[in-house]
Design an enzyme around this catalytic site. Structure first.
Site, PDB file in Angstrom:
ATOM      1  N   ARG A  35      43.271  53.576  58.988  1.00 44.81           N
ATOM      2  CA  ARG A  35      43.849  52.661  57.993  1.00 44.81           C
ATOM      3  C   ARG A  35      44.596  51.503  58.646  1.00 44.81           C
ATOM      4  O   ARG A  35      44.609  50.394  58.109  1.00 44.81           O
ATOM      5  CB  ARG A  35      44.776  53.426  57.058  1.00 44.81           C
ATOM      6  CG  ARG A  35      43.965  54.286  56.119  1.00 44.81           C
ATOM      7  CD  ARG A  35      44.841  55.089  55.208  1.00 44.81           C
ATOM      8  NE  ARG A  35      44.031  55.729  54.182  1.00 44.81           N
ATOM      9  CZ  ARG A  35      44.398  56.798  53.511  1.00 44.81           C
ATOM     10  NH1 ARG A  35      45.571  57.366  53.741  1.00 44.81           N
ATOM     11  NH2 ARG A  35      43.618  57.306  52.591  1.00 44.81           N
ATOM     12  N   LYS A 218      32.002  69.738  41.228  1.00 40.52           N
ATOM     13  CA  LYS A 218      31.974  69.823  39.760  1.00 40.52           C
ATOM     14  C   LYS A 218      31.312  68.621  39.109  1.00 40.52           C
ATOM     15  O   LYS A 218      31.460  67.495  39.586  1.00 40.52           O
ATOM     16  CB  LYS A 218      33.414  69.869  39.238  1.00 40.52           C
ATOM     17  CG  LYS A 218      34.164  71.107  39.620  1.00 40.52           C
ATOM     18  CD  LYS A 218      35.582  70.977  39.143  1.00 40.52           C
ATOM     19  CE  LYS A 218      36.362  72.243  39.432  1.00 40.52           C
ATOM     20  NZ  LYS A 218      37.774  72.048  39.121  1.00 40.52           N
ATOM     21  N   GLY A 374      36.177  60.321  49.409  1.00 42.96           N
ATOM     22  CA  GLY A 374      36.573  61.605  49.997  1.00 42.96           C
ATOM     23  C   GLY A 374      35.554  62.253  50.901  1.00 42.96           C
ATOM     24  O   GLY A 374      35.302  61.808  52.020  1.00 42.96           O
ATOM     25  N   GLY A 397      39.977  57.526  45.360  1.00 48.06           N
ATOM     26  CA  GLY A 397      40.126  57.375  43.908  1.00 48.06           C
ATOM     27  C   GLY A 397      39.804  55.969  43.434  1.00 48.06           C
ATOM     28  O   GLY A 397      39.206  55.775  42.369  1.00 48.06           O
TER      29      GLY A 397
HETATM   30  P1  AMP Z   1      34.463  67.185  45.171  1.00 51.56           P
HETATM   31  O1  AMP Z   1      35.904  67.190  45.566  1.00 51.56           O
HETATM   32  O2  AMP Z   1      34.207  67.539  43.750  1.00 51.56           O
HETATM   33  O3  AMP Z   1      33.731  65.944  45.622  1.00 51.56           O
HETATM   34  O4  AMP Z   1      33.817  68.398  45.958  1.00 51.56           O
HETATM   35  C1  AMP Z   1      33.760  68.483  47.358  1.00 51.56           C
HETATM   36  C2  AMP Z   1      33.695  69.933  47.723  1.00 51.56           C
HETATM   37  O5  AMP Z   1      32.601  70.532  47.083  1.00 51.56           O
HETATM   38  C3  AMP Z   1      33.513  70.184  49.201  1.00 51.56           C
HETATM   39  O6  AMP Z   1      34.684  70.754  49.707  1.00 51.56           O
HETATM   40  C4  AMP Z   1      32.334  71.155  49.267  1.00 51.56           C
HETATM   41  O7  AMP Z   1      32.580  72.246  50.129  1.00 51.56           O
HETATM   42  C5  AMP Z   1      32.238  71.653  47.833  1.00 51.56           C
HETATM   43  N1  AMP Z   1      30.899  72.113  47.504  1.00 51.56           N
HETATM   44  C6  AMP Z   1      29.736  71.459  47.612  1.00 51.56           C
HETATM   45  N2  AMP Z   1      28.720  72.236  47.260  1.00 51.56           N
HETATM   46  C7  AMP Z   1      29.219  73.437  46.915  1.00 51.56           C
HETATM   47  C8  AMP Z   1      28.661  74.670  46.471  1.00 51.56           C
HETATM   48  N3  AMP Z   1      27.352  74.813  46.298  1.00 51.56           N
HETATM   49  N4  AMP Z   1      29.504  75.684  46.219  1.00 51.56           N
HETATM   50  C9  AMP Z   1      30.823  75.531  46.386  1.00 51.56           C
HETATM   51  N5  AMP Z   1      31.417  74.401  46.781  1.00 51.56           N
HETATM   52  C10 AMP Z   1      30.624  73.363  47.055  1.00 51.56           C
END
Ligand code: AMP
Length: 416
Positions: A35, A218, A374, A397
């Site tokens: 940064r 998610k 992220g 974000g």
């Molecule tokens: P997000 O913060 O929603 O972008 O999610 C990122 C996180 O999703 C990472 O830490 C990954 O380890 C997790 N992730 C990705 N695929 C899977 C999966 N099939 N099962 C569980 N966690 C997952």
């Protein structure tokens, strides 16, 4: 609107909002200076023009209280080394008028953490939203935020915002302060300009085909982006943990895979919308499953709609990786947010690696590729491919809100 490249800072004092919220170890040493390096072009341009520089930033979440753990004095030396010149320090950002007035051309003053004042974020502290007195407290805080912004503005002749990471916040230093400068004296810094251009390349200035890759855990946290992109993309890859919500919604067996049971209808809705809009929706057909959530788990490949009990889908399978690569390699515009699996475990990182490698290949063939938000940034870093894509966003974000189509207050305050 004034422009950083053409603006001449000679003889002027510039107050620059940067994002120096850098990670520190227990001894206060910087563990990642990305940064600081990101802001250097703007800071150096001001000094090279013969301007004086007042640098302001937040660090961590001190919640309106002075907390030495988050003092920017810890990075004073690193900023000085990066700029190659002395940096003075103002230990109270709201009482720095004298230090600012004394600055000569070419000199630099770093202000203490803006968030030591609750006025920076402008949210009332110590009172719950449900409290009947909350609305009054909010009004009072907004008035104090204006005063605080005015004080910061009084230090300088020109305001520069180069903190994309906080551009989605309407804080004193990121947005409100701009009210105290006329249109010719408020400017986006180089980093901010690069981010704005990158977002523009995927939202309006699109070369086709356009492939967006949305992953992560998610579907619920990505729905705003998916909806906004649905009108723009040719191919939409949905991967990572959300795969199994789609699979279950279509009647599949998903074993222990993560799933948002309250989003099954939403998943079907997305599938229907993609069809209606002629978007090629790519969702994994096979997965690498583990029998435990660990790097050392036993691994087996299953169809994403037929995962036995006791197993959970943790990465994209070989057929799926090919499908992803096909949709990416032909693209001329690419946006990637969110991993295709639990990439933190090396044994479940192949899906994310396949995406990163296909993006690099497409970029070599002339595509514009933006990676941001992220974990996908962590992915390209992990695979050593960050400098082989067109642009890696610095704003988590802020980038997500921008690609959701929201107006970012930090940018609107300057661009109008
Ligand atoms: P997000 O913060 O929603 O972008 O999610 C990122 C996180 O999703 C990472 O830490 C990954 O380890 C997790 N992730 C990705 N695929 C899977 C999966 N099939 N099962 C569980 N966690 C997952």
């Amino acid at each position: 609107m004034a422009n950083i490249e053409n603006f001449n800072f000679a003889g002027l004092k510039a107050i620059v909002r940067v994002d120096f919220n850098v990670p520190l170890d227990d001894n206060g040493n910087i563990t990642d200076d990305t940064r600081i390096r990101g802001a250097l072009p703007t800071l150096k341009k001001i000094l090279a023009d013969g301007g004086a520089l007042i640098i302001m930033s937040h660090m961590g979440k001190p919640k309106g209280k002075v907390n030495p753990k988050y003092s920017l004095s810890q990075i004073q030396g690193a900023v000085a080394a990066a700029l190659g010149t002395d940096v003075k320090f103002a230990p109270d950002c709201a009482n720095a008028a004298e230090a600012a007035a004394a600055l000569k051309p070419g000199e630099v003053l770093l202000l203490e953490n803006l968030r030591f004042y609750a006025e920076e974020e402008g949210k009332p502290v110590g009172i719950e939203k449900e409290d009947p007195a909350y609305e009054d407290a909010k009004k009072e805080m907004k008035a104090r935020q204006k005063e605080f912004s005015k004080t910061l503005a009084s230090y300088a002749d020109v305001y520069v915002n180069d903190a994309f990471g906080t551009a989605h916040r309407k804080h004193a230093s990121t947005a409100v302060i701009a009210d105290y400068f006329d249109a010719d004296h408020k400017i986006l810094g180089y980093l901010m300009e690069k981010e704005v251009t990158a977002v523009d390349n995927v939202l309006s200035n699109i070369k086709r085909p356009f492939t967006a890759i949305m992953g992560g855990s998610k579907v619920s946290t990505k729905i705003g982006i998916i909806e906004n992109l649905m009108d723009k993309v040719d191919n939409l890859i949905l991967c990572g943990g959300m795969t199994y919500t789609f699979s279950k919604a279509r009647g599949g067996k998903i074993g222990l895979s993560i799933c948002e049971d309250d989003k099954l209808d939403l998943a079907l809705d997305i599938i229907a919308k993609a069809k209606e809009k002629g978007v090629n929706l790519v969702i994994g057909v096979d997965c690498v499953a583990g029998d435990a959530f660990s790097n050392d788990a036993n691994r087996q490949i299953f169809p994403t709609n037929d995962i036995p009990e006791g197993w959970e889908g943790m990465d994209a399978g070989p057929k799926t990786r090919e499908m992803f690569a096909d949709a990416i390699k032909e693209a001329k515009t690419i946006l990637w947010n969110g991993p295709a699996g639990v990439f933190e475990f090396d044994n479940f990182a192949e899906g994310s690696r396949a995406i990163a490698e296909a993006i690099v290949e497409a970029t070599d063939n002339g595509a514009f590729s933006l990676v941001g938000g992220g974990d996908s940034v962590a992915c390209v870093n992990k695979f050593g491919l960050a400098d082989k894509v067109s642009y890696v966003s610095t704003g988590g974000g802020a980038l997500l809100e921008a690609i959701e189509g929201k107006v970012l207050p930090g940018i609107a305050a300057i661009k109008g």
